[in-house]
Write an enzyme that holds these catalytic residues in place. Structure first.
Site, PDB file in Angstrom:
ATOM      1  N   ASN A 114       2.405   3.751 -14.266  1.00  0.00           N
ATOM      2  CA  ASN A 114       1.981   2.397 -14.627  1.00  0.00           C
ATOM      3  C   ASN A 114       0.597   2.389 -15.249  1.00  0.00           C
ATOM      4  OD1 ASN A 114      -0.246   0.674 -13.135  1.00  0.00           O
ATOM      5  ND2 ASN A 114       0.515   2.155 -11.630  1.00  0.00           N
ATOM      6  N   CYS A 124      -8.988   3.291  -9.971  1.00  0.00           N
ATOM      7  CA  CYS A 124      -7.920   2.953 -10.913  1.00  0.00           C
ATOM      8  C   CYS A 124      -8.102   3.744 -12.213  1.00  0.00           C
ATOM      9  CB  CYS A 124      -7.906   1.458 -11.214  1.00  0.00           C
ATOM     10  SG  CYS A 124      -6.654   1.021 -12.435  1.00  0.00           S
ATOM     11  N   ASN A 179      -5.241   6.599  -4.813  1.00  0.00           N
ATOM     12  CA  ASN A 179      -4.768   5.786  -5.914  1.00  0.00           C
ATOM     13  C   ASN A 179      -3.828   6.661  -6.755  1.00  0.00           C
ATOM     14  OD1 ASN A 179      -4.574   3.837  -8.062  1.00  0.00           O
ATOM     15  ND2 ASN A 179      -6.582   3.051  -7.478  1.00  0.00           N
ATOM     16  N   GLY A 233       4.458   7.224  -6.192  1.00  0.00           N
ATOM     17  CA  GLY A 233       5.786   7.473  -5.634  1.00  0.00           C
ATOM     18  C   GLY A 233       5.957   8.904  -5.159  1.00  0.00           C
ATOM     19  N   GLY A 270       0.511   7.339  -0.974  1.00  0.00           N
ATOM     20  CA  GLY A 270       0.896   8.127  -2.138  1.00  0.00           C
ATOM     21  C   GLY A 270       2.278   8.694  -1.848  1.00  0.00           C
ATOM     22  N   GLY A 289       3.722   1.688  -1.356  1.00  0.00           N
ATOM     23  CA  GLY A 289       3.682   0.969  -2.628  1.00  0.00           C
ATOM     24  C   GLY A 289       4.983   1.117  -3.372  1.00  0.00           C
TER      25      GLY A 289
END
Lengths: 300, 266
Positions: free
Chosen positions: A66, A125, A188, A214, A240, A262
């Site tokens: 992403n 990020c 992250n 993922g 993670g 996530g």
């Protein structure tokens, strides 16, 4: 499965990762209802920002890539949401970001007055050149952000979220601890990576590159949490690729106190929080052990 | 399974009028009426579009020319490549032997059309638009009881679809009303259904990013429009607080629907 974290009682050791859902009070409440211990708001920035054009998120099957690009209404333009959130009955972490130490401080000071249970600092990020990872790849700038934010956030625990792109994530963790961080969150997204469509010969993501998340990054996350726990004694939210109760066990054995979830919302639905909690509890029962006993067990 | 965009060659572009064109692809997709796909124009953007034509080996997507992306999309030619991800979302549901009514406003007919074609037997269709130029798929549903309305009376009855629905309800016992169109129209349709104890399914539109329920860009109340919807039934609509009230901009800011739609059409 009750867990105490920095003085708060949580109904589950699971945490909603920032950037996943987290866009409104209603959806945060739903995620809490689905068994999540702490819900995290999407990172809040200093000024309104749209983020990148689409495509921004692509499902790679074994994880996601992403580059959403830190969209935010800006902390001054969220009055209704802050009002809703003040009435909440669930533990909330407000993730924030800035483009400079002073912007971090400006956002943190305002957000702290809204009374979240935790403040997460997004210094990790990879999807904006001027934010996030820029700070978290360097121990000095990590120290500067955390120590400056700590001066304006009163009693609210501050939790920097770290990037696996740091040369030594353990060094960053140590710098954050010395700056007064109350806990750490890692990791992250990794990479960043790139996808090229071979028919059109163009990068697929509009930002061209994007962070990987993922299952495919879980070994990186486990290694990072392990190294952080070698360098600091702070509690860690390990995330993670955590998708199952067994993944949570692994993360806790690396040293994590809580586990973030996530991308697994994609593969297992919003109920993934209660599912992982149940699987974790079952594993502990089957092995006649407890969360406390397995925490950091891999360190020997 | 990996779900990157698949580049498909446009087989045919059907221009319905100056406002709408349908892009056809000779490609089979597993599809439930009401589902949508993400269309990608490399280096431009990627946007959600409902599938408006579907057969075993072919599907079509109808685009209204209004913004930066859609103006380019309607100008595409056969042979041009478009990236397609999906289909996504839940789609409409149907009980066998039900007496159903479809209420469409403007391009809201697009997601309903494959549903209309998949429902066997007789059905009532009420289709409205601001004027004749905006009425899509005229003559596509021959054999059904179709009522047309336009705001300006340039085609069919002058007036709103909700007036036509009230009339139809007076003479029929519908088991389900399917509706898509401007949200204020769908709200009126839903209210009529509630007043007459008729079940209803609406199809919502919000700004989207991932399409599979993780990013949160498209939330409406507690629901993610991309995976929990885009179709919602009466029971959900009753608790859908943001329906006909609020939507999120690209920044995530919650605004009124008026502000949202003026941003979307800019």
């Amino acid at each position: 499965m009750n867990v105490n974290f920095l003085g708060k009682q949580l109904k589950s050791p699971t945490v909603l990762a920032s950037g996943i859902l987290g866009n409104s009070f209603d959806i945060l409440e739903r995620v809490h209802g689905a068994g999540c211990g702490i819900v995290t708001m999407k990172s809040i920035g200093p000024a309104p920002r749209d983020g990148h054009n689409n495509p921004t998120v692509i499902d790679l099957g074994h994880g996601l890539i992403n580059a959403v690009g830190l969209p935010t209404p800006g902390f001054r333009h969220m009055d209704e949401e802050w009002e809703d959130l003040e009435k909440r009955d669930f533990p909330l972490s407000a993730s924030i970001y800035g483009g400079s130490v002073s912007e971090f401080v400006e956002v943190a000071k305002f957000v702290a007055e809204k009374g979240p249970d935790f403040i997460e600092l997004n210094i990790s990020c990879p999807n904006s050149a001027k934010h996030g990872m820029l700070f978290g790849t360097n121990p000095e700038s990590s120290f500067d952000v955390v120590s400056a934010v700590k001066r304006v956030t009163g009693q609210i625990p501050v939790i920097p979220k770290l990037t696996p792109q740091a040369l030594s994530i353990g060094e960053i963790a140590k710098a954050c601890e010395e700056a007064g961080a109350d806990a750490l969150c890692a990791i992250n997204t990794a990479g960043p990576g790139m996808l090229i469509d071979i028919e059109s010969r163009k990068p697929i993501l509009a930002y061209k590159k994007g962070g990987l998340s993922g299952q495919m990054i879980r070994p990186i996350a486990v290694r990072c949490v392990y190294e952080i726990c070698q360098q600091t004694t702070l509690p860690v939210i390990g995330l993670g690729g955590v998708t199952t109760g067994r993944d949570a066990v692994e993360m806790i054995m690396a040293g994590a106190t809580l586990v973030g979830v996530g991308s697994a919302v994609k593969s297992r639905g919003i109920d993934v929080f209660s599912t992982i909690t149940r699987e974790l509890a079952q594993w502990l029962e089957d092995h006649g052990t407890t969360l406390e006993e397995i925490r950091g067990a891999a360190h020997g | 399974m990996e779900k990157k965009p698949v580049m498909l060659k446009i087989d045919q572009v059907q221009c319905h009028n100056e406002n709408y064109a349908t892009l056809f692809f000779n490609h089979g997709i597993e599809f439930i009426p009401g589902q949508f796909v993400m269309l990608w124009l490399p280096e431009i953007d990627e946007k959600p579009y409902t599938v408006s034509f579907h057969s075993k080996e072919r599907f079509g997507v109808t685009v209204e020319a209004k913004g930066r992306f859609s103006q380019r999309a309607v100008a595409l030619k056969p042979g041009d490549l478009v990236g397609v991800r999906g289909p996504f979302g839940n789609g409409f549901s149907f009980d066998a032997h039900a007496n159903v009514c479809f209420v469409a406003g403007g391009c809201g007919i697009a997601p309903l059309a494959p549903m209309i074609e998949s429902v066997p037997g007789s059905k009532t269709i009420i289709q409205g638009a601001r004027s004749d130029d905006y009425l899509l798929f005229k003559d596509r549903f021959s054999g059904s009881d179709v009522h047309y309305c336009t705001d300006d009376g340039s085609f069919g009855q002058k007036g709103f679809v909700t007036d036509a629905l009230a009339d139809a309800m007076a003479n029929n016992m519908f088991d389900m009303v399917y509706t898509c169109g401007p949200e204020v129209m769908m709200k009126k349709v839903f209210d009529l259904c509630e007043a007459n104890s008729v079940r209803c399914q609406i199809s919502l539109e919000r700004y989207m990013r991932c399409g599979f329920g993780v990013c949160g860009a498209c939330v409406c109340g507690k629901e993610r429009v991309c995976v929990d919807g885009p179709v919602f039934e009466s029971q959900q609509i009753r608790t859908l607080d943001d329906f006909n009230k609020k939507a999120l901009l690209k920044s995530g800011k919650a605004v009124t629907l008026n502000d949202y739609f003026s941003w979307r059409s800019a």
